[in-house]
Design a protein around this motif. Structure first.
Motif, PDB file in Angstrom:
ATOM      1  N   ARG A  15       0.852  -1.189   0.000  1.00 13.83           N
ATOM      2  CA  ARG A  15       0.000   0.000   0.000  1.00 13.83           C
ATOM      3  C   ARG A  15       0.885   1.236   0.000  1.00 13.83           C
ATOM      4  O   ARG A  15       1.541   1.517   0.995  1.00 13.83           O
ATOM      5  N   ALA A  16       0.899   1.942  -1.112  1.00 15.09           N
ATOM      6  CA  ALA A  16       1.699   3.166  -1.152  1.00 15.09           C
ATOM      7  C   ALA A  16       0.878   4.298  -0.547  1.00 15.09           C
ATOM      8  O   ALA A  16      -0.351   4.287  -0.631  1.00 15.09           O
ATOM      9  N   GLY A  17       1.564   5.262   0.093  1.00 17.87           N
ATOM     10  CA  GLY A  17       0.863   6.406   0.688  1.00 17.87           C
ATOM     11  C   GLY A  17       0.202   7.249  -0.395  1.00 17.87           C
ATOM     12  O   GLY A  17       0.782   7.478  -1.452  1.00 17.87           O
ATOM     13  N   LYS A  18      -1.017   7.689  -0.129  1.00 23.33           N
ATOM     14  CA  LYS A  18      -1.728   8.515  -1.120  1.00 23.33           C
ATOM     15  C   LYS A  18      -1.963   9.906  -0.534  1.00 23.33           C
ATOM     16  O   LYS A  18      -2.127  10.065   0.666  1.00 23.33           O
ATOM     17  N   PHE A  28      -1.535  17.829   2.337  1.00 18.45           N
ATOM     18  CA  PHE A  28      -0.217  17.617   2.957  1.00 18.45           C
ATOM     19  C   PHE A  28       0.019  16.116   3.022  1.00 18.45           C
ATOM     20  O   PHE A  28      -0.652  15.415   3.777  1.00 18.45           O
ATOM     21  N   LYS A  29       0.967  15.638   2.218  1.00 20.27           N
ATOM     22  CA  LYS A  29       1.197  14.186   2.167  1.00 20.27           C
ATOM     23  C   LYS A  29       2.243  13.798   3.204  1.00 20.27           C
ATOM     24  O   LYS A  29       3.445  13.965   2.979  1.00 20.27           O
ATOM     25  N   LEU A  30       1.777  13.272   4.328  1.00 17.97           N
ATOM     26  CA  LEU A  30       2.685  12.844   5.395  1.00 17.97           C
ATOM     27  C   LEU A  30       2.591  11.323   5.554  1.00 17.97           C
ATOM     28  O   LEU A  30       2.647  10.794   6.659  1.00 17.97           O
ATOM     29  N   SER A  31       2.431  10.641   4.427  1.00 22.60           N
ATOM     30  CA  SER A  31       2.183   9.198   4.487  1.00 22.60           C
ATOM     31  C   SER A  31       3.275   8.347   3.842  1.00 22.60           C
ATOM     32  O   SER A  31       3.166   7.128   3.816  1.00 22.60           O
ATOM     33  N   SER A  32       4.332   8.954   3.317  1.00 20.67           N
ATOM     34  CA  SER A  32       5.343   8.141   2.617  1.00 20.67           C
ATOM     35  C   SER A  32       6.777   8.459   3.027  1.00 20.67           C
ATOM     36  O   SER A  32       7.713   8.035   2.346  1.00 20.67           O
ATOM     37  N   ASN A  33       6.951   9.202   4.118  1.00 23.51           N
ATOM     38  CA  ASN A  33       8.295   9.517   4.623  1.00 23.51           C
ATOM     39  C   ASN A  33       9.203  10.153   3.577  1.00 23.51           C
ATOM     40  O   ASN A  33      10.411   9.877   3.515  1.00 23.51           O
ATOM     41  N   GLU A  34       8.591  11.006   2.766  1.00 23.05           N
ATOM     42  CA  GLU A  34       9.387  11.670   1.732  1.00 23.05           C
ATOM     43  C   GLU A  34      10.076  12.910   2.287  1.00 23.05           C
ATOM     44  O   GLU A  34       9.718  13.417   3.348  1.00 23.05           O
ATOM     45  N   CYS A  35      11.032  13.429   1.516  1.00 19.44           N
ATOM     46  CA  CYS A  35      11.686  14.688   1.847  1.00 19.44           C
ATOM     47  C   CYS A  35      10.689  15.808   1.534  1.00 19.44           C
ATOM     48  O   CYS A  35      10.133  15.850   0.434  1.00 19.44           O
TER      49      CYS A  35
END
Ligand code: PMP
Length: 354
Positions: A15-18, A28-35
């Motif tokens: 399941r990828a963060g959406k 605000f996408k805080l679901s995939s530990n991105e920079c």
């Protein structure tokens, strides 16, 4: 109907963060530990230059990037193996150890790709429950059998952010038989500030069965380009190189990774800012009354039990995407101060509504 391996019917989906969008258009996408920062201009420029050669195949050995990494970490270039993201390198490791009856030990809960990769490679997963949201290394050592081929230690752990310290880790490594590979998955290494959490690069030189897995996706901000690597003694690195598909790391990704190493000081300043925000976010959450273990990564874990789903839904109303895990908890990446403030406001609102 074409026939496929039966395991495909049962495979856990990754399941990828959406992203989610609030009614007034905030996201605000805080679901995939991105920079949370935009790419550096120097990296964008390197990408643009490399793109002009996109009709050519990339260097299959990623020689220039291998040299840059060898220089950066002061390791022999034979100790490096690169892949299209560290998840691909992990997949190659599972392929490399796969044989009938082989077992791979990992903690649970940990990185969601491990069970998927184990099933795909046809190896048996042996899951050892976390204790206090941290790897229980003694229980993991006790789970070793003659069929064990590999052990993954995710340090810091995704999704809990907790990390194992030097003493317990070295005691554990000393217990693992030489023919069992221990992979220290250090995808979040750059965010570690606890000086007692060891750098795998200091542990592997004396241990031929220890490998360190790293990525350009998080601290270096290249998640979309897919570059990861392993550092280990030659036989391990060579096993990974043998299980690759030709040209796995594309030319644009190679160029971006080289440019990112050249701009490392600037990127690590950004990491420092994320670490500061991590402290602020955790302390605010603790102040709100949530249970949040100390994090050494670019995310925090909220122990929410049965409230996990509702919590994620409440955050989504404000345009904040977090990553819920069953009835256990939610993982929330550290974003820009603005994103973090929006999340903290939603968390406070949910707390008040409880
Ligand atoms: N290991 C861990 C612990 C991770 O959390 C991730 C990404 N979520 C990866 C490996 C894979 O990262 P990538 O393939 O982007 O390098």
């Amino acid at each position: 109907m074409p026939r496929f391996r039966r395991i495909l019917d049962e495979l856990p989906a990754y399941r990828a963060g959406k992203a989610v969008v609030s009614a007034d258009g905030r996201s605000f996408k805080l679901s995939s530990n991105e920079c949370p920062y935009d790419p550096l201009p120097s990296v964008v420029e390197a990408v643009a230059t490399a793109a002009r050669e996109m009709h050519r195949y990339p260097d299959p050995a990623s020689a220039a990037l291998t040299d840059a990494l060898a220089e950066r970490y002061k390791v022999p270039r034979e100790h490096l193996a690169l892949g299209a993201g560290s998840v691909t390198v992990a997949q190659q490791l599972f392929e490399a150890v796969s044989e009938p009856g082989a077992e791979v030990i990992y903690a649970w809960r940990s990185f969601e790709a491990y069970p998927l990769l184990a099933d795909l490679a046809g190896v048996t997963s042996v899951r050892v429950p976390l204790t206090d949201e941290t790897h229980d290394l003694q229980a993991m050592a006790a789970a070793i059998t003659p069929a064990t081929r590999m052990i993954f230690v995710c340090n810091p752990n995704n999704p809990t952010g907790t990390a194992n310290r030097s003493e317990e880790l070295t005691v554990f490594l000393d217990q693992v038989p030489e023919d069992v590979l221990v992979v220290l998955d250090e995808a979040y290494r750059e965010y570690v500030r606890d000086v007692d959490v060891p750098d795998g690069l200091g542990l592997y030189p004396d241990r031929p069965n220890v490998a360190v897995l790293r990525t350009f996706s998080k601290a270096y901000g290249l998640a979309g380009l897919r570059v990861g690597y392993l550092i280990a003694h030659e036989p391990v690195a060579s096993a990974v190189r043998k299980t690759t598909v030709p040209f796995a790391v594309n030319a644009i990704a190679q160029a971006a990774a080289i440019a990112s190493l050249a701009a490392e000081d600037e990127l690590l300043e950004r990491v420092e800012a994320v670490v500061k925000e991590r402290t602020r976010v955790r302390e605010t959450l603790l102040g709100q009354g949530w249970a949040v273990p100390p994090s050494e990564a670019n995310f925090v874990w909220l122990r929410l039990g049965d409230h996990t789903g509702e919590f994620a839904d409440r955050c989504a109303v404000d345009g904040v995407a977090v990553r819920p895990f069953g009835a256990e908890g939610a993982r929330v990446s550290i974003g820009s101060p603005d994103a973090n403030d929006t999340f903290l406001t939603a968390a406070q609102a949910f707390r008040t509504e409880l």
